[in-house]
Design a protein around this motif. Structure first.
Motif, PDB file in Angstrom:
ATOM      1  N   VAL A  11       0.852  -1.183   0.000  1.00  0.00           N
ATOM      2  CA  VAL A  11       0.000   0.000   0.000  1.00  0.00           C
ATOM      3  C   VAL A  11       0.891   1.238   0.000  1.00  0.00           C
ATOM      4  O   VAL A  11       2.013   1.212   0.532  1.00  0.00           O
ATOM      5  N   PRO A  12       0.438   2.342  -0.596  1.00  0.00           N
ATOM      6  CA  PRO A  12       1.239   3.572  -0.603  1.00  0.00           C
ATOM      7  C   PRO A  12       1.444   4.099   0.825  1.00  0.00           C
ATOM      8  O   PRO A  12       0.495   4.191   1.597  1.00  0.00           O
TER       9      PRO A  12
ATOM     10  N   ASP B 167       2.070   7.093   1.779  1.00  0.00           N
ATOM     11  CA  ASP B 167       1.381   8.363   1.985  1.00  0.00           C
ATOM     12  C   ASP B 167      -0.134   8.220   2.075  1.00  0.00           C
ATOM     13  O   ASP B 167      -0.823   9.197   2.382  1.00  0.00           O
ATOM     14  N   ALA B 168      -0.649   7.025   1.818  1.00  0.00           N
ATOM     15  CA  ALA B 168      -2.098   6.816   1.872  1.00  0.00           C
ATOM     16  C   ALA B 168      -2.548   6.266   3.220  1.00  0.00           C
ATOM     17  O   ALA B 168      -3.732   5.964   3.411  1.00  0.00           O
TER      18      ALA B 168
ATOM     19  N   ASP C  62      -3.149   6.727   7.214  1.00  0.00           N
ATOM     20  CA  ASP C  62      -3.363   7.714   8.272  1.00  0.00           C
ATOM     21  C   ASP C  62      -3.242   7.029   9.634  1.00  0.00           C
ATOM     22  O   ASP C  62      -3.796   5.937   9.839  1.00  0.00           O
TER      23      ASP C  62
ATOM     24  N   SER D 270     -12.591   4.293   1.764  1.00  0.00           N
ATOM     25  CA  SER D 270     -12.802   4.930   0.459  1.00  0.00           C
ATOM     26  C   SER D 270     -13.115   6.401   0.646  1.00  0.00           C
ATOM     27  O   SER D 270     -13.842   6.787   1.560  1.00  0.00           O
ATOM     28  N   GLN D 271     -12.556   7.239  -0.232  1.00  0.00           N
ATOM     29  CA  GLN D 271     -12.772   8.672  -0.168  1.00  0.00           C
ATOM     30  C   GLN D 271     -13.859   9.102  -1.159  1.00  0.00           C
ATOM     31  O   GLN D 271     -14.229   8.350  -2.068  1.00  0.00           O
TER      32      GLN D 271
ATOM     33  N   THR E  43     -10.635   7.759  -4.397  1.00  0.00           N
ATOM     34  CA  THR E  43      -9.324   7.219  -4.009  1.00  0.00           C
ATOM     35  C   THR E  43      -9.453   6.408  -2.725  1.00  0.00           C
ATOM     36  O   THR E  43     -10.397   6.594  -1.943  1.00  0.00           O
ATOM     37  N   GLU E  44      -8.490   5.528  -2.507  1.00  0.00           N
ATOM     38  CA  GLU E  44      -8.516   4.668  -1.322  1.00  0.00           C
ATOM     39  C   GLU E  44      -7.412   5.076  -0.359  1.00  0.00           C
ATOM     40  O   GLU E  44      -6.261   5.240  -0.737  1.00  0.00           O
ATOM     41  N   ARG E  45      -7.823   5.275   0.902  1.00  0.00           N
ATOM     42  CA  ARG E  45      -6.861   5.527   1.967  1.00  0.00           C
ATOM     43  C   ARG E  45      -7.012   4.443   3.020  1.00  0.00           C
ATOM     44  O   ARG E  45      -7.925   3.612   2.960  1.00  0.00           O
TER      45      ARG E  45
ATOM     46  N   GLU F  96       6.089   2.570  -0.775  1.00  0.00           N
ATOM     47  CA  GLU F  96       5.097   1.536  -0.487  1.00  0.00           C
ATOM     48  C   GLU F  96       5.582   0.670   0.676  1.00  0.00           C
ATOM     49  O   GLU F  96       6.778   0.541   0.903  1.00  0.00           O
TER      50      GLU F  96
END
Length: 300
Positions: A13-14, A16-17, A19, A53-54, A58-60, A80
């Motif tokens: 997973v990224p 930066d994505a 939290d 989901s945003q 986009t997916e966070r 990643e």
């Protein structure tokens, strides 16, 4: 809490994505070791996240477990990170994160306190918190009782091993009765749970609790008196009195030393006394005392 029946999915997973839901303060030295280990041998255990989901499609992800590993990846400039994907609600993710931090027992005492307190505020009972964190029911029950009384200072002392939990509970039960508090310490000493250095630490904690209050985070700081001409004069007078007292003590000490030197000089003129000292191996004196008794530097 409930999760989906499917097994967690492992994927990249990224960075930066992701939290952080329940951030923690970290020891810099420990964090540096994490970074060095990951740089040297790679990531041994993936982080755990839950997808969100945003509105823009986009997916966070919310971090459930692995904040140190995630920060280390960011420090190393990685884009990643391997992650286990679990599907849980925000509250479930928050509880899982708290339970993980507490269960690892690598947090500082106040962080442990905060974690148990947050679980309690979420409606979890002592039995549930113990089951989720790996702590004993007796320990959690005792900590919750101390929390209800606002006894942060005692809780930290318990977690650091300075005071046994049962003694801390007895101290709270004693209220402000010094005799009852000392009795609780005596019982812990006789039971063998509070000995030596720990007994001294316990007394120090109790004294700080008495003078500074039960809470650590909300202990009220001492108010500083504003500097005025009156306060300056008062401080000057206090310093003068202190200096006068020091001079008096020095004069008194000098008089005592003079008396001792005179008495020894007279005694050393007695040959029987000098012979007795030589026989006992006590015929030598410190150089400073010899110079006072015999200014010429030799015995009579």
């Amino acid at each position: 809490m409930s999760t989906t029946g499917s097994s967690p999915e492992l994927r990249m997973v990224p960075v930066d994505a992701v939290d952080v839901l329940n951030p923690r303060e970290r020891n810099d030295k420990v964090f540096d070791e994490i970074v060095i280990n990951i740089k040297r041998i790679g990531l041994k255990k993936p982080i755990t996240v839950t997808p969100r989901s945003q509105a823009n499609g986009t997916e966070r992800f919310l971090l459930v477990c692995g904040e140190g590993r995630l920060k280390a990846y960011r420090t190393l400039g990685q884009t990643e990170i391997p992650a286990l994907i679990v599907h849980v609600s925000d509250e479930e993710a928050f509880i899982m994160s708290l339970a993980e931090n507490i269960a690892r027992r690598q947090c500082r005492p106040l962080e442990l306190l905060l974690g148990i307190e947050q679980l309690r505020d979420k409606g979890y009972k002592a039995k549930d918190i113990a089951a989720k964190t790996g702590l004993t029911f007796t320990y959690v029950q005792g900590i919750l009782m101390l929390l209800e009384r606002g006894e942060q200072r005692l809780i930290v002392a318990v977690e650091r091993g300075e005071i046994p939990l049962n003694a801390a509970i007895a101290i709270v039960g004693a209220g402000d009765d010094d005799k009852a508090i000392q009795s609780a310490l005596q019982e812990a000493y006789e039971a063998g749970t509070l000995r030596g250095k720990n007994l001294l630490e316990a007394r120090r904690v109790i004294e700080r609790r008495k003078t500074l209050g039960r809470s650590i985070q909300h202990a009220s700081p001492r108010k500083r008196e504003p500097v005025t001409t009156t306060s300056l004069v008062r401080a000057y007078q206090k310093e003068v009195e202190s200096q006068k007292l020091m001079v008096k003590k020095a004069e008194f000490t000098q008089q005592k030393l003079l008396f001792i030197a005179t008495a020894l000089k007279q005694l050393f003129t007695d040959e029987h006394f000098a012979t007795l000292l030589r026989a006992e191996g006590l015929d030598s004196l410190p150089r400073q005392l010899v110079e006072r008794i015999w200014p010429g530097g030799h015995a009579a």
